[in-house]
Each structure stands twice: as structure tokens, then as C-alpha cells.
Design a protein around this motif. Structure first.
Motif, mmCIF file in Angstrom:
data_model
loop_
_atom_site.group_PDB
_atom_site.id
_atom_site.type_symbol
_atom_site.label_atom_id
_atom_site.label_comp_id
_atom_site.label_asym_id
_atom_site.label_seq_id
_atom_site.Cartn_x
_atom_site.Cartn_y
_atom_site.Cartn_z
ATOM 1 N N GLY A 1 -13.671 11.014 13.937
ATOM 2 C CA GLY A 1 -13.840 11.546 12.589
ATOM 3 C C GLY A 1 -12.494 11.864 11.955
ATOM 4 O O GLY A 1 -12.258 11.568 10.776
ATOM 5 N N LEU A 2 -11.578 12.449 12.723
ATOM 6 C CA LEU A 2 -10.237 12.741 12.218
ATOM 7 C C LEU A 2 -9.475 11.461 11.885
ATOM 8 O O LEU A 2 -8.800 11.374 10.851
ATOM 9 N N ILE A 3 -9.564 10.471 12.762
ATOM 10 C CA ILE A 3 -8.866 9.197 12.523
ATOM 11 C C ILE A 3 -9.378 8.542 11.248
ATOM 12 O O ILE A 3 -8.598 8.037 10.419
ATOM 13 N N LEU A 4 -10.706 8.548 11.071
ATOM 14 C CA LEU A 4 -11.287 7.950 9.869
ATOM 15 C C LEU A 4 -10.923 8.751 8.619
ATOM 16 O O LEU A 4 -10.663 8.171 7.556
ATOM 17 N N LEU A 5 -10.898 10.066 8.740
ATOM 18 C CA LEU A 5 -10.486 10.889 7.597
ATOM 19 C C LEU A 5 -9.034 10.610 7.226
ATOM 20 O O LEU A 5 -8.675 10.638 6.039
ATOM 21 N N SER A 6 -8.195 10.328 8.208
ATOM 22 C CA SER A 6 -6.796 10.003 7.892
ATOM 23 C C SER A 6 -6.711 8.712 7.082
ATOM 24 O O SER A 6 -5.849 8.573 6.203
ATOM 25 N N ILE A 7 -7.611 7.754 7.364
ATOM 26 C CA ILE A 7 -7.659 6.510 6.585
ATOM 27 C C ILE A 7 -8.117 6.803 5.165
ATOM 28 O O ILE A 7 -7.540 6.309 4.186
ATOM 29 N N ALA A 8 -9.158 7.629 5.043
ATOM 30 C CA ALA A 8 -9.704 7.957 3.725
ATOM 31 C C ALA A 8 -8.720 8.765 2.894
ATOM 32 O O ALA A 8 -8.698 8.660 1.658
ATOM 33 N N LEU A 9 -7.879 9.590 3.541
ATOM 34 C CA LEU A 9 -6.930 10.443 2.835
ATOM 35 C C LEU A 9 -5.643 9.707 2.457
ATOM 36 O O LEU A 9 -4.905 10.176 1.578
ATOM 37 N N LEU A 10 -5.366 8.587 3.082
ATOM 38 C CA LEU A 10 -4.097 7.884 2.875
ATOM 39 C C LEU A 10 -3.812 7.568 1.404
ATOM 40 O O LEU A 10 -2.667 7.740 0.955
ATOM 41 N N PRO A 11 -4.786 7.097 0.611
ATOM 42 C CA PRO A 11 -4.478 6.813 -0.797
ATOM 43 C C PRO A 11 -4.146 8.059 -1.625
ATOM 44 O O PRO A 11 -3.580 7.943 -2.708
ATOM 45 N N TYR A 12 -4.506 9.248 -1.125
ATOM 46 C CA TYR A 12 -4.331 10.482 -1.891
ATOM 47 C C TYR A 12 -3.106 11.282 -1.446
ATOM 48 O O TYR A 12 -2.425 11.879 -2.286
ATOM 49 N N SER A 13 -2.854 11.319 -0.151
ATOM 50 C CA SER A 13 -1.721 12.090 0.360
ATOM 51 C C SER A 13 -1.269 11.508 1.694
ATOM 52 O O SER A 13 -1.955 11.658 2.712
ATOM 53 N N ARG A 14 -0.131 10.859 1.674
ATOM 54 C CA ARG A 14 0.390 10.257 2.907
ATOM 55 C C ARG A 14 0.719 11.331 3.955
ATOM 56 O O ARG A 14 0.486 11.142 5.143
ATOM 57 N N GLY A 15 1.221 12.480 3.476
ATOM 58 C CA GLY A 15 1.592 13.548 4.399
ATOM 59 C C GLY A 15 0.390 14.149 5.105
ATOM 60 O O GLY A 15 0.401 14.339 6.326
ATOM 61 N N VAL A 16 -0.660 14.457 4.347
ATOM 62 C CA VAL A 16 -1.882 15.011 4.952
ATOM 63 C C VAL A 16 -2.519 13.981 5.867
ATOM 64 O O VAL A 16 -2.980 14.308 6.976
ATOM 65 N N SER A 17 -2.535 12.740 5.426
ATOM 66 C CA SER A 17 -3.085 11.670 6.257
ATOM 67 C C SER A 17 -2.342 11.574 7.583
ATOM 68 O O SER A 17 -2.963 11.412 8.641
ATOM 69 N N PHE A 18 -1.022 11.690 7.534
ATOM 70 C CA PHE A 18 -0.217 11.615 8.766
ATOM 71 C C PHE A 18 -0.583 12.736 9.733
ATOM 72 O O PHE A 18 -0.753 12.506 10.934
ATOM 73 N N MET A 19 -0.718 13.946 9.216
ATOM 74 C CA MET A 19 -1.050 15.082 10.085
ATOM 75 C C MET A 19 -2.431 14.906 10.712
ATOM 76 O O MET A 19 -2.608 15.148 11.926
ATOM 77 N N VAL A 20 -3.400 14.484 9.913
ATOM 78 C CA VAL A 20 -4.752 14.292 10.433
ATOM 79 C C VAL A 20 -4.785 13.138 11.424
ATOM 80 O O VAL A 20 -5.433 13.220 12.479
ATOM 81 N N TRP A 21 -4.057 12.055 11.111
ATOM 82 C CA TRP A 21 -3.994 10.905 12.025
ATOM 83 C C TRP A 21 -3.355 11.293 13.358
ATOM 84 O O TRP A 21 -3.858 10.909 14.424
ATOM 85 N N THR A 22 -2.274 12.039 13.306
ATOM 86 C CA THR A 22 -1.583 12.455 14.531
ATOM 87 C C THR A 22 -2.498 13.283 15.421
ATOM 88 O O THR A 22 -2.597 13.054 16.637
ATOM 89 N N LEU A 23 -3.187 14.255 14.805
ATOM 90 C CA LEU A 23 -4.111 15.089 15.568
ATOM 91 C C LEU A 23 -5.253 14.246 16.126
ATOM 92 O O LEU A 23 -5.621 14.383 17.304
ATOM 93 N N GLY A 24 -5.813 13.364 15.303
ATOM 94 C CA GLY A 24 -6.936 12.545 15.747
ATOM 95 C C GLY A 24 -6.562 11.587 16.864
ATOM 96 O O GLY A 24 -7.301 11.456 17.856
ATOM 97 N N ALA A 25 -5.416 10.912 16.728
ATOM 98 C CA ALA A 25 -4.993 9.943 17.746
ATOM 99 C C ALA A 25 -4.685 10.640 19.070
ATOM 100 O O ALA A 25 -5.082 10.161 20.144
ATOM 101 N N ALA A 26 -3.981 11.779 19.008
ATOM 102 C CA ALA A 26 -3.650 12.511 20.234
ATOM 103 C C ALA A 26 -4.911 13.029 20.916
ATOM 104 O O ALA A 26 -5.064 12.927 22.147
ATOM 105 N N LEU A 27 -5.817 13.597 20.113
ATOM 106 C CA LEU A 27 -7.068 14.116 20.673
ATOM 107 C C LEU A 27 -7.901 12.998 21.270
ATOM 108 O O LEU A 27 -8.505 13.160 22.347
ATOM 109 N N HIS A 28 -7.927 11.849 20.594
ATOM 110 C CA HIS A 28 -8.740 10.749 21.105
ATOM 111 C C HIS A 28 -8.159 10.192 22.409
ATOM 112 O O HIS A 28 -8.923 9.808 23.308
ATOM 113 N N LEU A 29 -6.860 10.140 22.523
ATOM 114 C CA LEU A 29 -6.255 9.708 23.785
ATOM 115 C C LEU A 29 -6.662 10.666 24.904
ATOM 116 O O LEU A 29 -6.984 10.233 26.021
#
Length: 320
Positions: free
Chosen positions: A92-120
Motif C-alpha cells: 500500500g505504501l509503495i503504491l501510494l508513493s506512485i500515486a503521490l509522485l505527480p504531486y510531490s516528489r519529496g513525499v513520494s520518496f519518503m513513502v517509497w523508502t518506507l514502503g520498500a524497506a518494510l516490504h523487504l
């Protein structure tokens, strides 16, 4: 009343987070269609806000369950089916990072980082549980087993924008290889053992997600629709056709939260088809993508309605 509320929280299932996956995929599909087709009405920002709110509410409820009923959470971690839904939080976090990318690259990066690390972390935990378990059987396996390991294949979609491509290749490689391994085991289970119970039949649609999402990730990594990308896409198309021809069987099923397994795979198939149109400029893919988007929209509307009615009737968050 004081006895009812704790009971519902106690039985609040981890599978609720599959709703976030479906709603986020739906949001991304609409955003892509708005830009690609020049649609004047733009529901995707509203959908994104609703999906983020839903994720936060579900997360708070599950944290409340973990604090009040830790034994129930521990039992879900040990369950051969429910265990595989814990990574829907990280997905869910990884997908939200994709959805947030067009609006805020910085927020998307933080959500993606958390999602990818948690998923690993979930991947390593679940794989370890599979390797050292003593009570799982072939009859327990179903397409939901794709979620923990094959979910890694989603990381490059936003990952190529946020970090070294080598990190995205790492996650993609895990997802691709284990997709093939688990696909073989799942078809073996389907062909030579008892059919899936009715409650898990909707999870068959998860078969569509790895090749459809894998095609999108592959494109992000290589930048073109090449031969291997076409293989992934057309395998996803075949699996979609195979499952849609069995629609009457699915229509007869009683509603469970597992119905949300229909949503994200169809969203991934819709996005993959729009990507094919965007790159190849063949009208067939444009019309197919629009048809899939219409089907996805109707499907999500039905799922929301049935879920709301099930919550109202207290038919969810009950003891299995």
C-alpha cells in the motif's frame, strides 16, 4: 454495546489492507487515463485523498488491535493464509508513493523508502517462515502467496525516480524469479489437489498482477516495450481472458473481503494496456484500455457498495 466493539476490533482482519491496494491502483489508473486521454473530469485527486485517509484509518485500527489483542495478531502471523496479507501494508505504501509522485516528489520518496524497506523486511520474514514451518501443506497455498515475495516487482515503478536503478533491479529480480517459482506451485496445487474454498476463489485474480505490474516495472527499467515486455503483457492478457470467461462462477460467490482481490490486478492490467497504447500508438490498446477502465470503475463501485453493506450488517470483523 461495550462487548460488541472489542469483539469487532479483536477480529479486525489484516486483509482489510487489500482494499488500500485496490483503491490505490484505481486512483493511479484514473490519473494515467486523465493525462493520456485528455479527460476533462479529473477524479484522481479526490480518489487519492480518500485512499490516503482509508490507509491511515485502517492502520490506526490495526495498531489498536495489536495493542489490545496481541495474541490475535500473533495468530494471524502464524496462519498459512493470513500471514501473506501483512505485506499489503508495505505494498500500500509503495503504491501510494506512485500515486503521490505527480504531486510531490519529496513525499513520494519518503513513502517509497518506507514502503520498500518494510516490504523487504516482510519478504525476508515470510520466506523464513515458509522455509522453517512445520504445519503448512500444499492445500494451504493460493495466489495470495504472491503478495509477500512477488510484491517486490512493484518497487521499480516509482523507484527509478527516487534511487539508483540498481536498487530497482534488485527488487524486480526477486519478484520475477519468485513469481515463476510460486506460479508453478500454485498451478500444481490447482491441477492436482482440491479446488480453492469459495472464500479464496477471488484470489485467482491475483494471478494477473505479477505479469501486468511486472510489464510496467520492466518498462520503467529499460525504457521501451521490447520482446520480454511483450511476453509479460500478453501473459497478463491471457490470464485476464481466462478469468473473465469464468465470471459467472465468481458472480455466484458470497461476498467476502477477498473480493477486493479483483481490484488491484484489474487496475494493473488497465495501466499496462494504457502503457502499450502510449508507446505503440495502436488504437486497439486505447479502446481496450478504456474498456478495462470502465470495467474497473464498475467493479470498484460494486466492491465499495458490498463492503459498506457488509460492515453495516456486521458481516465482517467476525470470528472465522
Amino acid at each position: 454495546m461495550t462487548e460488541v466493539l472489542p469483539s469487532r476490533l479483536q477480529n479486525f482482519p489484516i486483509s482489510w489492507f487489500a482494499v488500500v491496494m485496490g483503491m490505490t491502483g484505481f486512483t493511479i489508473a484514473w490519473h494515467h487515463a486523465e493525462n493520456l486521454l485528455g479527460i476533462a473530469v479529473k477524479p484522481s485527486p479526490v480518489l487519492l485523498g480518500l485512499t490516503i485517509t482509508l490507509f491511515v484509518v485502517l492502520l490506526l485500527l490495526y495498531l489498536a488491535k495489536a495493542l489490545r489483542y496481541p495474541g490475535q495478531v500473533k495468530a494471524e502471523f502464524a496462519h498459512p493464509v493470513k500471514l501473506n496479507f501483512f505485506p499489503t501494508i508495505s505494498i500500500g505504501l509503495i503504491l501510494l508513493s506512485i500515486a503521490l509522485l505527480p504531486y510531490s516528489r519529496g513525499v513520494s520518496f519518503m513513502v517509497w523508502t518506507l514502503g520498500a524497506a518494510l516490504h523487504l523486511g516482510f519478504t525476508l520474514y515470510v520466506l523464513s517462515a515458509w522455509l522453517h514451518q512445520t504445519h503448512f501443506e500444499v492445500a494451504h497455498i493460493n495466489p495470495a502467496w504472491f503478495i509477500p515475495i512477488v510484491g517486490n516487482i512493484l518497487v521499480p515503478i516509482a523507484g527509478v525516480q527516487h534511487a539508483s536503478p540498481e536498487i530497482s533491479w534488485f527488487f524486480f529480480s526477486i519478484g520475477l524469479v519468485f513469481w515463476l517459482v510460486l506460479l508453478t506451485i500454485i498451478f500444481y496445487r490447482m491441477f492436482f489437489h482440491q479446488p480453492l474454498p469459495a472464500k479464496l476463489l477471488p484470489t485467482l485474480f491475483i494471478l494477473i498482477a505479477p505479469p501486468a505490474a511486472g510489464f510496467i516495472s520492466w518498462f520503467q527499467l529499460v525504457g521501451e516495450v521490447n520482446a520480454f515486455g511483450r511476453v509479460l503483457y500478453y501473459v497478463a492478457i491471457f490470464l485476464t481472458l481466462m478469468l473473465l470467461t469464468q465470471a459467472p462462477r465468481f458472480f455466484k460467490l458470497e461476498f467476502f473481503l477477498s473480493w477486493w482481490a479483483y481490484s488491484f490486478p484489474m487496475a494493473a492490467m488497465t495501466l499496462a494496456t494504457f502503457l502499450m497504447y502510449e508507446q505503440l500508438e495502436l488504437l486497439f490498446f486505447k479502446w481496450l484500455g478504456m474498456a478495462l477502465l470502465g470495467l474497473l470503475t464498475a467493479l470498484v463501485a460494486v466492491l465499495i457498495g458490498k463492503t459498506a453493506r457488509a460492515v453495516q450488517r456486521r458481516a465482517v470483523c467476525i470470528e472465522d
